[in-house]
Write an enzyme that holds these catalytic residues in place. Structure first.
Site, PDB file in Angstrom:
ATOM      1  N   ASP A 175      23.212 -19.913  17.387  1.00  0.00           N
ATOM      2  CA  ASP A 175      22.223 -20.420  18.338  1.00  0.00           C
ATOM      3  C   ASP A 175      21.875 -19.373  19.385  1.00  0.00           C
ATOM      4  O   ASP A 175      20.698 -19.168  19.719  1.00  0.00           O
ATOM      5  CB  ASP A 175      22.755 -21.671  19.038  1.00  0.00           C
ATOM      6  CG  ASP A 175      22.800 -22.877  18.124  1.00  0.00           C
ATOM      7  OD1 ASP A 175      21.771 -23.203  17.524  1.00  0.00           O
ATOM      8  OD2 ASP A 175      23.868 -23.496  18.015  1.00  0.00           O
ATOM      9  N   SER A 176      22.900 -18.717  19.911  1.00  0.00           N
ATOM     10  CA  SER A 176      22.676 -17.754  20.988  1.00  0.00           C
ATOM     11  C   SER A 176      21.913 -16.532  20.500  1.00  0.00           C
ATOM     12  O   SER A 176      21.069 -15.983  21.228  1.00  0.00           O
ATOM     13  CB  SER A 176      24.017 -17.328  21.598  1.00  0.00           C
ATOM     14  OG  SER A 176      24.667 -18.443  22.177  1.00  0.00           O
TER      15      SER A 176
END
Length: 403
Positions: A175-176
């Protein structure tokens, strides 16, 4: 009226609408807010972003993740499934630069908020779309969490010890990464807008962001048929570079794989002859006997206390360090000197420690001016101040469950 704080950084002239939730979209918003963008986060009335509830530790019943991922943002409640709310989004788009969303492809279009519509309202709009599989292709309509993107992008297979099943990183790295690429793409699109006068869509897929970090993994397979495997704390043929035990039970990471650095390590060990031994003299030679060399170094490090070992490495110019957890980060003098951990005022927690903004800009640095806001804290400020909605109109919207 919500709290008013002075934003700082190079992006203070940008207004961002954040319509995502959980992490992939919101971390993109965090990165932009860290450097001064006005990030207006739209949340479901009554519940808000699920990140408000996430995290293992919840003192006072409050998430400790939310103050970080939502820092510097404004919270506006808006029920996006309602047509009046969708019109409010269109009105905000007319006065904004960037819109971030991480819904499944097609959701924005069903709400009448696709780029075809929004770009007619504001041709300069940059629309950032973060999803598991991207906006096109046979998988685009599938649900795609970060963990799936990490697996598909190749990361999960190479993480962990070869004796175990594939591991996760311990953080939501997929996600990051997608959010980081999304923020980079947003700023590139804003830069291009200076020449073209038009915005564009930034399509950031989690699996593609992970794939982009996989170095030469694909190329190695294409040219040689080699498939990278899990290798634990080492990289095959890069030696010595591993975690070694000290006499006090501490583990010290030593990276001496370059020829000149290995020579200095050999001198620190009191074994200068190792650097000219044909088995260890070159990078390729050391790689061929990696386990043997690691065993030899471990036999020596086990006789040296960790503090003394680090002093020896520093004296001889050999990269080395402890493996940090949060307690070590909080106490480390280098972290303190560079203000890597800051304390941010919070209405419930008092002073809340969190990581500072990165990277550092010499002339227009970013900063943290406030932690994640309360749900709807800035609804009146944004809808009244930016869109000019009066008290009666706001009261009607609230009564109808729109805000």
């Amino acid at each position: 009226m919500g709290q008013v704080a002075k934003r700082q950084g190079p992006l203070t002239d940008l207004r961002v609408i954040e319509m995502g939730q959980l992490l992939a979209g919101p971390f993109c918003g965090q990165l932009l807010a860290d450097f001064g963008a006005e990030v207006i986060k739209l949340e479901q009335p009554g519940s808000g972003d699920p990140m408000r509830e996430w995290g293992r530790e919840k003192p006072h019943g409050k998430s400790l993740w939310w103050p970080v991922v939502a820092r510097n943002k404004k919270s506006v409640t808006l029920n996006l499934r309602e047509k009046q709310a969708q019109q409010i989004v269109r009105d905000l788009v007319a006065k904004s630069d960037i819109l971030i969303e991480n819904f499944r492809p097609g959701t924005m279009e069903r709400w009448g908020l696709g780029y075809d519509v929004l770009s007619q309202i504001n041709p300069k709009l940059v629309m950032v779309r973060v999803t598991g599989f991207g906006q096109s292709g046979p998988y685009s309509s599938q649900a795609g969490y970060g963990s799936i993107g990490e697996a598909m992008g190749g990361l999960r297979y190479v993480v962990g010890d070869p004796s175990t099943a594939p591991s996760r990183m311990g953080i939501s790295i997929g996600d990051s990464l997608a959010a980081t690429y999304a923020a980079l793409g947003a700023l590139m699109a804003v830069h291009a807008r200076e020449r073209t006068g038009r915005g564009q869509v930034v399509d950031s897929a989690i699996y593609e962001a992970v794939l982009a970090m996989m170095e030469s993994l694909v190329t190695e397979y294409d040219q040689t048929g080699y498939v990278r495997e899990r290798t634990g704390p080492i990289l095959p043929n890069v030696a010595p570079s591993n975690v070694y035990p000290a006499s006090d039970g501490q583990m010290i990471l030593i990276a001496a794989n370059q020829d000149t650095v290995f020579k200095r390590l050999a001198e620190a060990m009191g074994r200068p002859e190792l650097a000219t031994d044909p088995r260890y003299a070159t990078h390729s030679a050391r790689g061929a006997v990696q386990q043997e060399l690691d065993d030899l170094i471990s036999d020596w490090t086990r006789t040296v206390e960790s503090g003394l070992l680090l002093d020896l490495m520093e004296k001889h110019g050999v990269p080395a360090g402890r493996i940090y957890r949060a307690p070590e980060m909080m106490e480390d003098p280098h972290f303190k000197a560079r203000q890597n951990i800051i304390k941010v005022a919070h209405p419930i927690f008092g002073k809340l420690a969190m990581q500072n903004v990165a990277p550092r800009l010499s002339d227009t640095p970013g900063g943290v001016v406030h932690p994640g806001p309360e749900l709807g804290e800035h609804t009146v400020e944004v809808l009244g101040g930016i869109l000019g909605l009066g008290e009666d109109r706001l009261a009607d919207l609230k009564a109808a469950g729109i805000i």
